[in-house]
Write a protein that holds these residues in place. Structure first.
Motif, PDB file in Angstrom:
ATOM      1  N   LEU A 126     -21.656  38.800-104.465  1.00 58.58           N
ATOM      2  CA  LEU A 126     -21.071  39.327-103.479  1.00 58.58           C
ATOM      3  C   LEU A 126     -22.329  40.536-102.833  1.00 58.58           C
ATOM      4  CD1 LEU A 126     -20.587  42.502-104.683  1.00 58.58           C
ATOM      5  CD2 LEU A 126     -18.579  41.552-105.322  1.00 58.58           C
ATOM      6  N   GLN A 127     -22.082  40.922-101.673  1.00 56.64           N
ATOM      7  CA  GLN A 127     -23.100  41.833-100.821  1.00 56.64           C
ATOM      8  C   GLN A 127     -22.586  43.371-101.074  1.00 56.64           C
ATOM      9  OE1 GLN A 127     -26.232  41.547 -99.952  1.00 56.64           O
ATOM     10  NE2 GLN A 127     -26.411  39.330 -99.796  1.00 56.64           N
ATOM     11  N   LEU A 128     -23.424  44.133-101.545  1.00 58.51           N
ATOM     12  CA  LEU A 128     -22.879  45.668-101.889  1.00 58.51           C
ATOM     13  C   LEU A 128     -22.411  46.255-100.469  1.00 58.51           C
ATOM     14  CD1 LEU A 128     -25.299  47.082-104.437  1.00 58.51           C
ATOM     15  CD2 LEU A 128     -22.817  46.288-104.684  1.00 58.51           C
ATOM     16  N   PRO A 129     -23.118  46.143 -99.332  1.00 59.41           N
ATOM     17  CA  PRO A 129     -22.648  46.805 -98.038  1.00 59.41           C
ATOM     18  C   PRO A 129     -21.134  46.099 -97.631  1.00 59.41           C
ATOM     19  CG  PRO A 129     -24.896  45.960 -97.701  1.00 59.41           C
ATOM     20  CD  PRO A 129     -24.491  45.404 -99.105  1.00 59.41           C
ATOM     21  N   ASP A 130     -21.015  44.807 -97.871  1.00 61.40           N
ATOM     22  CA  ASP A 130     -19.580  44.584 -97.760  1.00 61.40           C
ATOM     23  C   ASP A 130     -18.587  45.355 -98.604  1.00 61.40           C
ATOM     24  OD1 ASP A 130     -20.820  42.749 -95.973  1.00 61.40           O
ATOM     25  OD2 ASP A 130     -20.872  41.084 -97.512  1.00 61.40           O
ATOM     26  N   ILE A 131     -18.849  45.544 -99.655  1.00 62.79           N
ATOM     27  CA  ILE A 131     -17.727  46.232-100.497  1.00 62.79           C
ATOM     28  C   ILE A 131     -17.730  47.678 -99.938  1.00 62.79           C
ATOM     29  CG2 ILE A 131     -17.261  47.050-102.883  1.00 62.79           C
ATOM     30  CD1 ILE A 131     -16.997  44.193-102.470  1.00 62.79           C
ATOM     31  N   VAL A 132     -18.892  48.313 -99.657  1.00 61.83           N
ATOM     32  CA  VAL A 132     -19.024  49.834 -99.320  1.00 61.83           C
ATOM     33  C   VAL A 132     -17.992  49.747 -97.839  1.00 61.83           C
ATOM     34  CG1 VAL A 132     -20.347  51.739 -98.355  1.00 61.83           C
ATOM     35  CG2 VAL A 132     -21.012  50.457-100.502  1.00 61.83           C
ATOM     36  N   SER A 133     -18.189  48.695 -96.925  1.00 67.84           N
ATOM     37  CA  SER A 133     -17.637  48.754 -95.491  1.00 67.84           C
ATOM     38  C   SER A 133     -16.024  48.503 -95.783  1.00 67.84           C
ATOM     39  CB  SER A 133     -18.002  47.777 -94.657  1.00 67.84           C
ATOM     40  OG  SER A 133     -19.451  47.874 -94.283  1.00 67.84           O
ATOM     41  N   ASP A 134     -15.890  47.770 -96.560  1.00 71.53           N
ATOM     42  CA  ASP A 134     -14.268  47.710 -97.124  1.00 71.53           C
ATOM     43  C   ASP A 134     -13.561  48.944 -97.700  1.00 71.53           C
ATOM     44  OD1 ASP A 134     -14.484  45.000 -96.336  1.00 71.53           O
ATOM     45  OD2 ASP A 134     -14.777  44.186 -98.253  1.00 71.53           O
ATOM     46  N   GLU A 182     -10.028  65.870 -94.296  1.00 73.51           N
ATOM     47  CA  GLU A 182     -10.841  66.354 -93.011  1.00 73.51           C
ATOM     48  C   GLU A 182     -12.191  67.191 -93.209  1.00 73.51           C
ATOM     49  OE1 GLU A 182      -7.905  68.082 -90.511  1.00 73.51           O
ATOM     50  OE2 GLU A 182      -6.779  66.260 -90.152  1.00 73.51           O
ATOM     51  N   LYS A 183     -12.154  67.903 -94.355  1.00 69.74           N
ATOM     52  CA  LYS A 183     -13.282  69.050 -94.642  1.00 69.74           C
ATOM     53  C   LYS A 183     -14.457  68.358 -94.988  1.00 69.74           C
ATOM     54  CE  LYS A 183     -10.225  73.019 -95.597  1.00 69.74           C
ATOM     55  NZ  LYS A 183      -9.818  73.825 -96.565  1.00 69.74           N
ATOM     56  N   ILE A 184     -14.450  66.753 -95.387  1.00 66.23           N
ATOM     57  CA  ILE A 184     -15.439  66.181 -95.809  1.00 66.23           C
ATOM     58  C   ILE A 184     -15.887  65.186 -94.961  1.00 66.23           C
ATOM     59  CG2 ILE A 184     -16.339  64.844 -97.930  1.00 66.23           C
ATOM     60  CD1 ILE A 184     -15.320  67.595 -98.625  1.00 66.23           C
ATOM     61  N   VAL A 185     -17.122  65.052 -94.481  1.00 69.87           N
ATOM     62  CA  VAL A 185     -17.745  64.025 -93.706  1.00 69.87           C
ATOM     63  C   VAL A 185     -18.323  62.954 -94.424  1.00 69.87           C
ATOM     64  CG1 VAL A 185     -19.415  63.784 -92.033  1.00 69.87           C
ATOM     65  CG2 VAL A 185     -18.435  65.873 -91.980  1.00 69.87           C
ATOM     66  N   LEU A 186     -17.985  61.783 -94.059  1.00 72.32           N
ATOM     67  CA  LEU A 186     -18.388  60.701 -94.843  1.00 72.32           C
ATOM     68  C   LEU A 186     -19.504  59.916 -93.871  1.00 72.32           C
ATOM     69  CD1 LEU A 186     -18.039  58.357 -97.079  1.00 72.32           C
ATOM     70  CD2 LEU A 186     -16.585  57.318 -95.660  1.00 72.32           C
ATOM     71  N   GLU A 187     -20.670  59.665 -94.387  1.00 76.78           N
ATOM     72  CA  GLU A 187     -21.894  58.958 -93.937  1.00 76.78           C
ATOM     73  C   GLU A 187     -22.123  57.702 -94.802  1.00 76.78           C
ATOM     74  OE1 GLU A 187     -25.153  61.284 -93.530  1.00 76.78           O
ATOM     75  OE2 GLU A 187     -24.339  62.672 -91.857  1.00 76.78           O
ATOM     76  N   VAL A 188     -22.359  56.537 -94.217  1.00 82.26           N
ATOM     77  CA  VAL A 188     -22.676  55.497 -94.947  1.00 82.26           C
ATOM     78  C   VAL A 188     -24.024  54.776 -94.175  1.00 82.26           C
ATOM     79  CG1 VAL A 188     -21.872  53.165 -95.188  1.00 82.26           C
ATOM     80  CG2 VAL A 188     -20.123  54.788 -95.305  1.00 82.26           C
ATOM     81  N   GLN A 189     -24.751  54.482 -95.080  1.00 75.57           N
ATOM     82  CA  GLN A 189     -26.322  54.202 -94.715  1.00 75.57           C
ATOM     83  C   GLN A 189     -26.394  52.980 -95.548  1.00 75.57           C
ATOM     84  OE1 GLN A 189     -29.042  57.159 -95.145  1.00 75.57           O
ATOM     85  NE2 GLN A 189     -27.684  58.694 -93.963  1.00 75.57           N
ATOM     86  N   HIS A 190     -26.796  51.676 -94.705  1.00 79.22           N
ATOM     87  CA  HIS A 190     -27.288  50.733 -95.373  1.00 79.22           C
ATOM     88  C   HIS A 190     -28.741  50.035 -95.246  1.00 79.22           C
ATOM     89  CE1 HIS A 190     -22.953  49.861 -96.219  1.00 79.22           C
ATOM     90  NE2 HIS A 190     -22.578  49.857 -95.086  1.00 79.22           N
ATOM     91  N   ASP A 191     -29.412  49.758 -96.322  1.00 80.09           N
ATOM     92  CA  ASP A 191     -30.708  49.052 -96.178  1.00 80.09           C
ATOM     93  C   ASP A 191     -30.621  47.735 -95.635  1.00 80.09           C
ATOM     94  OD1 ASP A 191     -33.435  49.191 -96.384  1.00 80.09           O
ATOM     95  OD2 ASP A 191     -33.395  49.692 -98.478  1.00 80.09           O
ATOM     96  N   ARG A 192     -31.953  47.084 -95.564  1.00 81.93           N
ATOM     97  CA  ARG A 192     -31.808  45.889 -94.993  1.00 81.93           C
ATOM     98  C   ARG A 192     -32.264  44.776 -95.991  1.00 81.93           C
ATOM     99  NH1 ARG A 192     -34.801  46.249 -88.934  1.00 81.93           N
ATOM    100  NH2 ARG A 192     -33.481  47.773 -87.954  1.00 81.93           N
ATOM    101  N   ASN A 193     -31.868  43.660 -95.883  1.00 78.41           N
ATOM    102  CA  ASN A 193     -32.446  42.613 -96.715  1.00 78.41           C
ATOM    103  C   ASN A 193     -32.070  42.843 -98.506  1.00 78.41           C
ATOM    104  OD1 ASN A 193     -33.362  41.418 -94.651  1.00 78.41           O
ATOM    105  ND2 ASN A 193     -35.389  42.402 -94.744  1.00 78.41           N
ATOM    106  N   LEU A 194     -30.623  43.243 -98.501  1.00 75.92           N
ATOM    107  CA  LEU A 194     -30.289  43.569-100.122  1.00 75.92           C
ATOM    108  C   LEU A 194     -30.025  41.993-100.386  1.00 75.92           C
ATOM    109  CD1 LEU A 194     -29.872  46.269 -99.188  1.00 75.92           C
ATOM    110  CD2 LEU A 194     -28.197  46.582-100.556  1.00 75.92           C
ATOM    111  N   GLY A 195     -30.325  41.871-101.760  1.00 80.79           N
ATOM    112  CA  GLY A 195     -30.176  40.842-102.599  1.00 80.79           C
ATOM    113  C   GLY A 195     -28.628  40.817-102.987  1.00 80.79           C
ATOM    114  N   PRO A 196     -28.235  39.604-103.546  1.00 79.19           N
ATOM    115  CA  PRO A 196     -26.731  39.632-103.955  1.00 79.19           C
ATOM    116  C   PRO A 196     -26.519  39.967-105.206  1.00 79.19           C
ATOM    117  CG  PRO A 196     -27.886  37.343-103.559  1.00 79.19           C
ATOM    118  CD  PRO A 196     -28.732  38.214-102.999  1.00 79.19           C
TER     119      PRO A 196
END
Length: 817
Positions: free
Chosen positions: A497-505, A516-530
């Motif tokens: 699997l790819q880690l960005p897919d798991i984080v997005s799900d 609501e008091k916590i802000v969630l930020e998600v950042q993905h790097d490019r060309n991650l290996g499986p």
């Protein structure tokens, strides 16, 4: 000679026609007047001779083009030849100045033609010869010219479309001033390097006054590295004895004799006269003649330089016990910086050890040479005793005792890591054993609840109580799964699997969990290996870390913050740059979970992955969240690190090795066969279980389904039942049993019945069991299980081992392989 018209121009053609017409008319008049061919022939021959002469002249003197006849725009040339140091001029065939740049005008004047320049010596003749060579060969040069005291080189080239111009270039010859360069070197880094090597250097003027000096010379000559000695006479700092040996004046009779080297700062290729070289500036280099001299910068300085390069902690003291020197390794071992080095070694240790180290230094400083060790505790590390080695020094001037202490910081860190890893492994084994035994208890509770529910219908007075018992048992079973996850013994179903897919799900679920008091930020790097991991367990890892980060940020005042989840590509080069002793050099795909919470002190960080350890209030945490994360990551082949500072937040970094295999066959539990329960109603089963309560539940559950069940209490008992009551259609066995375990029993049974199917029951991970059991055609049932689950597992094992349709068993009494 006047220029002839271009024969291709319209005017030239009209003129030619007029001339031809006039010649024809003239011939006609001669014919009419004389009526004889002879005069007419003579007239025609003269015209031919005249035309031949004209063609010969035009060949020797070709006509100039319009571009050559037109006055060029020399302003463009003037701008192109502008140069701050090179003088450039252009002359024509007659030697007239056509164009010159500003440098030429400033240096030679605007009216002077290059061949007529006023140059020192034979420069004018050399320049004229260069001009003639340029007209003849296309290029000429002249070197060694001097104009207004400035040495120059000249270059002359023939240029232009018709090659009828000369381009003159006069470039000044750059010469280095060795004296100025020596001054800059001595006061800069090269001078410091010379001083560290024991060389004292000074640049002096022809009068013998100091122009510049390095810090080593200033320290010995004036007593201070920053001493003001520039402009002073070099001889005032030196003296000579009756044997003409040279010393520094300030060192007196105890000074060390010096060896002096005098180097004139002139170019030997240009200055060959010895008298001229004596009058030039010079570089004076001094070194110690006698290595037994023992002042700063002499042999003691050499020893200090050598000790400073060694990785062993070394220091020197004088006879009074004062520190003279300590290298970087000694300072690191003592836990101090160079600025914090105290006067005496006793100031580095705890109060109880001050007397011992003072006595040891005093003994080694006086009397015969000796060496010894002293066990003591450093002031900055009182809990870790160290060994201080002492050795007497002789013939080293003020240095009397050499101290040596081993830098144990790296060794202590590795020891702590090994101890922590051993402790975590022991806790994991304990947790796995507890979970295994607890699973047997839960299996009996859940099984009996299922059996009782078969005799009670909804609405009975006992039905709700039984359901409550069963529900609480399932909750307890989830706790055992946490323990198995920590001990890396839970059942995983890995996928590529790819880690960005798991984080997005997981992101949508996290937004509801963190509030609501916590802000969630998600950042993905490019060309991650499986990576290869269980997606469900990986989601649990992210959720657990996010919930912990949420709790830490809500504990702040004011509560709130930002939870950041990053995926990163980590190459092998990045791992090398980390210089980690734990993370092997490889390519990784990483997940970073960062929170802006309260952070953790080092003592808490050392225990956060231990099961049941929590910093939350009683009743608000089980202490199994991070231990579960640790177990899942380790069982998946990954690595987890924590970086936290009190008040600065926490970052969990998880590294999974990049999966480089091909398509992976996903291992998943086989679906329950859709068979008629009556199909196996008369199947004979051998049930082997050492726990009486589990064996009783399983026997009752299978008997109610119509199976014929024969029970055994351990592996040896099972082998006896196979010989006495066999054959059997399926063996249902526990894995861990006394005397003979399940896999050992299965091997012996397969020798007697090669095709005998086996269903193992265990609370340990299926992956771990399959790796340790080299037996094919085995099935697995995790504990704890319900009545329905064991019945379905038996049906599935029987269906998987059944022969194809219309095929009889290979041997009577044996199932096909």
């Amino acid at each position: 000679m006047p220029a002839l018209p271009d024969p291709d121009s319209p005017d030239a053609r009209i003129t030619t026609l007029i001339i031809l017409g006039g010649l024809v008319v003239s011939g006609g008049l001669i014919w009419l007047a004389l009526g004889d061919w002879v005069p007419l022939a003579l007239f025609a021959g003269g015209l031919v001779a005249l035309a031949s002469l004209i063609l010969l002249v035009r060949h020797q003197f070709p006509p100039r083009s319009d571009v050559q006849r037109t006055m060029p725009d020399w302003s463009v040339t003037f701008a192109a030849t502008d140069h701050p140091t090179i003088a450039i001029a252009i002359t024509d065939e007659a030697g007239r100045m056509i164009c010159a740049n500003q440098r030429f005008i400033d240096q030679f004047g605007a009216e002077m033609v290059p061949p007529k320049l006023s140059l020192a010596g034979q420069g004018g003749d050399l320049l004229a010869e260069a001009g003639r060579a340029a007209w003849r060969d296309g290029e000429g040069r002249a070197s060694g010219l001097v104009a207004a005291g400035v040495p120059i080189d000249a270059e002359v080239r023939r240029v232009g479309r018709g090659q009828d111009y000369l381009l003159w270039k006069f470039e000044p010859v750059a010469r280095h001033d060795l004296a100025v360069e020596a001054d800059a070197m001595l006061v800069g880094r090269p001078g410091r390097a010379l001083g560290e090597g024991g060389f004292m250097a000074a640049a002096i003027s022809p009068e013998g006054r100091i122009r510049a000096a390095n810090s080593a010379f200033a320290a010995r000559a004036a007593g201070a590295e920053a001493g003001n000695i520039v402009g002073r006479d070099l001889a005032s700092f030196l003296r000579a004895d009756e044997r003409n040996r040279i010393y520094f004046e300030r060192e007196g009779r105890k000074g060390v004799p010096l060896r002096l080297f005098h180097l004139p700062l002139v170019d030997p290729l240009h200055v060959t006269d010895p008298a001229e070289r004596e009058k030039a500036p010079a570089l004076v280099v001094l070194i110690d003649e006698d290595p037994a001299g023992m002042d700063k910068g002499t042999a003691l300085g050499y020893v200090q330089t050598l000790l400073g390069l060694l990785p062993v902690g070394l220091a020197m003291t004088d006879r009074d016990g004062r520190f003279l020197f300590a290298n970087d390794a000694f300072l690191r071992a003592a836990g101090i910086t160079e600025a914090e080095l105290p006067p005496y070694p006793g100031d580095l240790v705890v109060r109880e050890d001050k007397g011992a180290i003072a006595d040891a230094v005093r003994r080694h400083a006086s009397g015969q040479a000796m060496a010894g060790d002293v066990a003591l505790r450093l002031r900055n590390q009182p809990d870790e005793p160290v060994t201080l080695s002492l050795a007497s020094l002789r013939g080293m001037g003020d240095a009397a005792v050499l101290l040596s202490v081993k830098d144990n910081s790296e060794e202590s860190r590795l020891k702590r890591q090994v101890a922590q890893a051993s402790k975590m492994q022991a806790i994991g084994q304990l947790a796995g054993g507890v979970a295994h035994d607890f699973n047997n208890v839960l299996t009996a509770i859940i099984g009996h609840c299922d059996l009782m529910l078969m005799r009670h219908s909804p609405g009975d007075s006992d039905y709700d109580d039984i359901q409550q018992i069963r529900s609480n048992s399932n909750r307890a079973a989830s706790l055992t799964r946490h323990l198995l996850a920590f001990s890396r013994q839970q059942t995983l179903r890995p996928q590529v699997l790819q880690l960005p897919d798991i984080v997005s799900d997981t992101s949508e679920l996290l937004k509801r969990l963190i509030g609501e008091k916590i802000v969630l930020e998600v950042q993905h790097d490019r060309n991650l290996g499986p990576v290869r991991a269980d997606p469900g367990q990986l989601e649990q890892v992210i959720v657990n870390l996010a919930v912990n980060g949420r709790d830490a940020m809500l504990a702040k005042r004011p509560p709130g913050g930002t939870l950041t989840i990053r995926t990163r590509k980590v190459t092998a080069a990045d791992v090398r740059a980390m210089n980690s002793d734990i993370l092997p050099v490889d390519d990784y795909s990483a997940i970073l979970v960062e929170d802006g919470g309260t952070g953790m002190p080092p003592d808490v960080q050392a225990r956060i992955f231990e099961p049941f350890f929590t910093t939350k209030e009683v009743g608000k945490g089980t202490g199994l969240g991070l231990s579960t994360v640790y177990g899942i990551v380790k069982q998946s082949g990954g690595y987890i690190f924590v970086d936290s500072e009190p008040g600065q937040g926490t970052t969990f970094s998880i590294y999974f090795p990049v999966y480089r295999g091909g398509a992976v066959e996903q291992r998943s539990r086989k679906q329950t066969a859709k068979v008629n329960p009556g199909q196996w109603g008369h199947a004979r089963l051998l049930l082997v279980e050492d726990e009486d309560m589990v064996r009783a539940v399983a026997e009752r559950a299978l008997t109610r389904q119509g199976f014929t069940v024969v029970t055994a209490s351990d592996g040896e008992d099972g082998l006896e039942r196979l010989g006495d009551s066999g054959p059997f259609d399926l063996v249902v066995s526990d894995v861990v049993m006394p005397n003979l375990d399940g896999p050992g029993m299965a091997v012996e049974m397969r020798k007697r019945m090669p095709g005998l199917p086996i269903l193992f029951m265990s609370g340990y991970a299926e992956e771990t069991l399959r790796q340790s059991i080299s037996i094919d055609q085995v099935h697995f049932l995790p504990k704890p299980f319900s009545v329905a689950q064991i019945v379905d597992a038996v049906h599935g094992a029987l269906a998987a081992s059944a022969p194809p349709p219309n095929q009889a068993p290979a041997n009577e009494g044996k199932l096909p392989t």
